[in-house]
Design an enzyme around this catalytic site. Sequence first.
Site: not given
Length: 286
Positions: A80, A46, A51, A112
């Site tokens: 996301k 994930d 990120y 997200h």
Amino acid sequence: MSSHSVALNAGLQMPLLGLGTYKLCGPADVYQAVDAALAAGYRSFDSAAVYRNEADLGKALRELLPKHGLTREDVFITSKLGPKDQGVKAMDGALHSLSQLDLEYIDLYLIHWPGTQGLQVADDRNPGNRAQSWASLEELHGQGKLRAIGVSNYTPAHMKALMQSCKVPPAVLQVEFHPRLCQPELRSLCKEFGVCFQAYSSLGKGELLTDPVILEVAKNSKRTPAQVLLRWAVQQGVPVLPKSSNPERILRNAEVFDFALSDPDMDRLSALDCGQRFCWDPSEVA
């Protein structure tokens, strides 16, 4: 996929256990974590635009899948859409995730956050932006680039609005979920709508690992507090995404399918529900 998976309404199977990659930074860290996870049996990963590790994750998988005797089809990749791309930029944002990961398709792509970067939470443009993002995701889903689409951090109100307007229903809702935040309303909505309810922050950012009730259940079942927290979720059919960069911990977190918690222990853990959040609260987003 193993029996340790859930069927999504989009027609694919999603593993109950995935590696969360939040805060995994840099090629070396990502490579080490993915290597350890594949060795421990993880088949789901994930990530997210925010990120900033999609490119490193894609590269690690390309290098490591052959080493573990696996192919692209053996793994389930989630990413996301960043809040900065909510609305008109959603198509570009999703395509950027695809190119960063260097994949022909992403198994699951989520919005997200229900809000938009740069707008106040109460701004009445947020609902329109969400709807526009969803339309873009539906288009890419139709092209096969996103095999399943879903949302993260949506409240019951956000979910109801989406279900009324969407052409393709969301396959997954990913939210914070642990014994102190059981989310009963969202879970029953997901059940009613045929949406898979998925957990993040199962360990409460580590704070739940020292909770006296969790420690006692762990001691009685001869398991670690982390294993107890993850088992509590998967025993209810809720997929989890524990994150760690420590190979030993990655391995231990995967050991949640060879034991069961008793009904009284499950009840004791669920009774800890007090609505406590360790992550952001989306309830104010218009």
